[in-house]
Design a protein around this motif. Structure first.
Motif, short mmCIF file in Angstrom:
data_model
loop_
_atom_site.label_atom_id
_atom_site.label_comp_id
_atom_site.label_asym_id
_atom_site.label_seq_id
_atom_site.Cartn_x
_atom_site.Cartn_y
_atom_site.Cartn_z
N GLY A 336 25.62 54.44 33.55
CA GLY A 336 24.44 53.78 33.01
C GLY A 336 24.34 53.78 31.51
N ARG A 337 25.48 53.88 30.81
CA ARG A 337 25.46 54.07 29.36
C ARG A 337 25.56 52.77 28.55
NH1 ARG A 337 30.16 58.22 28.30
NH2 ARG A 337 29.41 57.96 26.13
N TYR A 338 25.79 51.64 29.21
CA TYR A 338 26.05 50.39 28.49
C TYR A 338 24.80 49.53 28.35
CZ TYR A 338 31.07 51.22 29.37
OH TYR A 338 32.34 51.74 29.43
N GLY A 339 24.67 48.90 27.17
CA GLY A 339 23.66 47.88 26.99
C GLY A 339 24.22 46.49 27.22
N CYS A 340 25.52 46.33 26.97
CA CYS A 340 26.22 45.06 27.19
C CYS A 340 27.66 45.38 27.52
CB CYS A 340 26.14 44.18 25.95
SG CYS A 340 27.10 42.64 26.05
N CYS A 341 28.25 44.65 28.46
CA CYS A 341 29.66 44.84 28.80
C CYS A 341 30.22 43.53 29.34
CB CYS A 341 29.84 45.98 29.81
SG CYS A 341 28.99 45.73 31.38
N PHE A 342 31.52 43.55 29.66
CA PHE A 342 32.23 42.32 30.01
C PHE A 342 33.12 42.57 31.21
CE2 PHE A 342 31.28 42.66 25.60
CZ PHE A 342 30.80 41.42 25.23
N SER A 343 33.11 41.65 32.16
CA SER A 343 34.01 41.72 33.31
C SER A 343 33.83 40.46 34.15
CB SER A 343 33.73 42.96 34.16
OG SER A 343 34.76 43.15 35.12
N TRP A 344 34.66 40.34 35.17
CA TRP A 344 34.50 39.23 36.12
C TRP A 344 33.17 39.33 36.84
CZ3 TRP A 344 37.03 34.81 37.53
CH2 TRP A 344 36.71 34.25 38.78
N ASP A 345 32.81 40.54 37.27
CA ASP A 345 31.60 40.77 38.06
C ASP A 345 30.96 42.06 37.56
OD1 ASP A 345 29.65 41.22 39.99
OD2 ASP A 345 30.93 40.66 41.67
N ILE A 346 29.67 42.02 37.24
CA ILE A 346 28.98 43.20 36.76
C ILE A 346 29.01 44.33 37.79
CG2 ILE A 346 26.75 42.36 37.57
CD1 ILE A 346 27.53 44.63 34.51
N ALA A 347 29.13 43.98 39.07
CA ALA A 347 29.19 45.01 40.11
C ALA A 347 30.44 45.89 39.97
CB ALA A 347 29.16 44.38 41.50
N ASN A 348 31.46 45.39 39.25
CA ASN A 348 32.63 46.21 38.98
C ASN A 348 32.33 47.35 38.03
OD1 ASN A 348 34.24 44.47 40.50
ND2 ASN A 348 34.79 43.21 38.74
N ILE A 349 31.34 47.14 37.15
CA ILE A 349 31.08 48.07 36.05
C ILE A 349 29.77 48.83 36.24
CG2 ILE A 349 30.92 48.28 33.54
CD1 ILE A 349 33.52 47.05 34.53
N ALA A 350 28.77 48.16 36.75
CA ALA A 350 27.45 48.78 36.88
C ALA A 350 26.85 48.39 38.23
CB ALA A 350 26.56 48.35 35.71
N THR A 351 25.67 47.81 38.22
CA THR A 351 25.02 47.36 39.45
C THR A 351 24.46 45.96 39.21
OG1 THR A 351 22.89 48.31 38.77
CG2 THR A 351 24.37 49.71 40.09
N LEU A 352 24.22 45.24 40.29
CA LEU A 352 23.61 43.93 40.15
C LEU A 352 22.17 44.04 39.66
CD1 LEU A 352 24.89 42.07 43.35
CD2 LEU A 352 25.45 41.52 40.99
N GLU A 353 21.46 45.03 40.18
CA GLU A 353 20.07 45.21 39.80
C GLU A 353 19.98 45.74 38.36
OE1 GLU A 353 16.05 47.56 41.36
OE2 GLU A 353 17.96 47.76 42.42
N GLY A 354 19.14 45.11 37.58
CA GLY A 354 18.95 45.56 36.21
C GLY A 354 19.93 44.97 35.22
N TRP A 355 20.73 44.02 35.65
CA TRP A 355 21.69 43.35 34.77
C TRP A 355 21.62 41.85 34.97
CZ3 TRP A 355 25.13 45.44 31.18
CH2 TRP A 355 25.17 46.85 31.12
N ALA A 356 21.99 41.09 33.94
CA ALA A 356 22.04 39.63 34.04
C ALA A 356 23.12 39.12 33.10
CB ALA A 356 20.69 39.03 33.67
#
Length: 568
Positions: A336-356
């Motif tokens: 939960g340390r990122y404010g912005c990140c990059f990937s094919w799918d945010i679910a790879n890095i964090a969670t769908l909830e709370g991200w856009a």
């Protein structure tokens, strides 16, 4: 010197002898380019494949008697290693009365072992199912006589694939070399099409909306607004950590520089000409004058990298962005340390909830440059080959054509239904016409990657956009990404062209490969250095000079030749 010359002569003679022996062995295997090839006896554990003949009526499935073919494929580590134990292949054998005698290689060892397999004429399989061969591989094996041309077999024995080619003729064109030969059967996965295709934006940027809401911030729309948001994340780190219970330092923005979908270059699309750097492997794009250009020679690249350096100098970019491995990147994201990140799918890095997804950021212009080749969606030209060892290539093509059945392809690609295990990708339902349709099961807590690896078989297949709602539903994890692209990015895709997926000849493929190694290394090295340390006009001029010394003009001219031919 005399002794050294003798050794070289002996080595040269030995090489020539080896090539002649390989050619003789391949010739002895049968196959060739004729449909009626092979008279060397029966296949093992079944009837003779060659005795079936090549009359399409005599090859109607299911066969009257079981016939065995010899195939080679690969499997993901930790999954079933015997293909015939997979439900998909069990059902195909019952349906066709064709048994496959498989040899397998674990996927993570494939690149190291497949070239040895293809060089050994004594153990060469009749077909390689999940080959994933590059254009260089295909042309090399074709020249060696290790694989056979398939265009005539496709026309005579593969009605399912022909139907795909009729619906989307561009795929046949992309499979065909400049001499009119098709050396491999393709993998095609359409999810969206042209500017709505799921592949148009691989390196998607995501922003932590939970942090935005906590700080009372709006979704940024410009590069200045985005920078202000990152500054707010940095300056309110203690409050964010306390409120969300985060262990470890807050990282306003993280990425993996020069690493495919984890690279941050989507952020610089709006600078200068509005091209950005969408093709990190080749660093090319097509401008609106239909000219192939080097992205790292554009004013937008220069201004965009200057801006990224500004973010880095303000401690807004993860200092490990230039060195971290995927596992480290994910671990920090899951914490939960990122404010912005990059990937094919945010679910790879964090969670769908709370991200856009972060929308296109306006700088000089507002633009999203689609990925090269993306307008024709997912495509692998070299997915399956038939070798010179094939006793009856016609029969193999008849069997492989089953993979292009529109009800079969989705199962090969994702998984199946009705298995005796904990989870299936599909349940068997009905479409609006009351016909059988594969319906994606809810993913729940199951890992879609692990389930697909356990059930799917991949190989040659085709899933067209028109299949959804008729033969199969769209996967949930693809649908939300398609919606994001259509709603957020497609309206800002102002580029007229992308570089298409073309089949270059052997000489051009080799030249591009050789030039690309130096060009890409030079650009990527400069990019990382400049984001960290900044650069001067002299540094920029030196980069352009070095690229010309690496024959950038020749590199671009080859791409231009194929672009012109594509549109001709």
């Amino acid at each position: 010197m005399k002794k050294s010359g003798t050794i070289l002569l002996r080595r040269g003679a030995a090489l020539i002898l080896s090539v002649l022996m390989l050619a003789a062995l391949l010739t002895g295997c049968g196959g060739g380019n004729n449909a009626a090839s092979g008279d060397s006896g029966a296949a093992s554990n079944g009837s003779s494949a060659s005795s079936l003949g090549t009359d399409p009526e005599s090859l109607t499935l299911p066969l009257a008697e079981t016939v065995t073919l010899k195939g080679l494929t690969n499997y993901p580590a930790g999954s079933e290693s015997e293909p015939n134990n997979r439900t998909i292949f069990k059902r195909l054998e019952e349906k066709t009365n064709v048994h496959i005698d498989w040899r397998t290689i674990q996927s993570d060892q494939w690149s190291d072992k497949i070239s040895l397999e293809m060089a050994n004429a004594k153990t060469l399989p009749e077909f390689v199912f999940n080959a994933g061969f590059s254009d260089t591989d295909l042309l090399k094996y074709a020249k060696q006589g290790a694989i056979i041309a398939l265009e005539d077999y496709i026309d005579q024995y593969m009605p399912n694939l022909l139907k795909v080619f009729e619906q989307a003729p561009e795929y046949r064109a992309m499979c065909t070399d400049e001499n009119g030969h098709i050396w491999a059967l393709p993998w095609i996965e359409q999810l969206g099409y042209e500017r709505t295709a799921i592949q148009t934006v691989g390196y998607m940027s995501y922003i932590n909306t939970s942090w935005l809401n906590f700080l009372g911030l709006e979704m940024p729309e410009t590069v200045d607004e985005f920078e202000a948001v990152l500054l707010a994340f940095r300056d309110n780190a203690d409050e964010i950590k306390a409120h969300f219970g985060i262990d470890g330092d807050i990282i306003p923005m993280s990425c993996i520089m020069n690493d495919g979908d984890q690279d941050p270059c989507i952020l610089i699309n709006g600078f200068g000409e509005g091209i950005g750097d969408p093709d990190r492997g080749r660093h090319i794009a097509v401008n609106d004058d239909r000219q192939v250009v080097c992205t790292a020679s554009q004013e937008g690249f220069k201004k965009g990298i200057e801006w990224l350096h500004k973010l880095y100098s303000e401690n807004l970019i993860d200092p490990e962005a230039f060195t971290q491995e995927w596992s480290t990147y994910v671990a920090k994201g899951k914490s939960g340390r990122y404010g912005c990140c990059f990937s094919w799918d945010i679910a790879n890095i964090a969670t769908l909830e709370g991200w856009a997804p972060l929308p296109a950021l306006t700088a000089d212009v507002r633009n999203i440059t689609p990925a090269n080749g993306s307008f024709t969606s997912g495509f692998d030209r070299g997915r399956c080959v038939i070798t010179a060892a094939a006793e009856n290539p016609a029969l193999i093509c008849v069997w492989l054509d089953q993979m292009y059945d529109p009800f079969q392809s989705p199962q090969n690609n994702w998984g199946t239904y009705g298995e005796d295990d904990d989870f299936d990708i599909f349940v068997l339902g009905e479409n609006d016409a009351g016909e059988p349709m594969l319906q994606h099961a809810p993913l729940g807590d199951a890992s879609p990657v692990e389930v697909r690896e356990a059930e799917s078989v991949n190989g040659p297949l085709a899933i067209l956009d028109s299949y959804y709602g008729v033969y199969v539903t769209c996967p949930d994890d693809a649908q939300y990404r398609l919606d994001w692209i259509k709603d957020l990015y497609t309206p800002d895709m102002n580029n007229e062209y992308v570089f298409p997926n073309v089949f270059m000849n052997a000489d051009d493929t080799k030249t591009i490969s050789n030039l690309q190694a130096d060009i890409t290394t030079r650009i990527n090295t400069a990019k990382s250095d400049w984001v960290m340390n900044g650069f001067t006009d002299a540094d920029w001029d030196q980069l352009q000079s070095d690229l010309e010394a690496y024959h950038l003009s020749e590199y671009l001219s080859i791409f231009q030749k194929y672009l012109d031919a594509y549109y001709a």
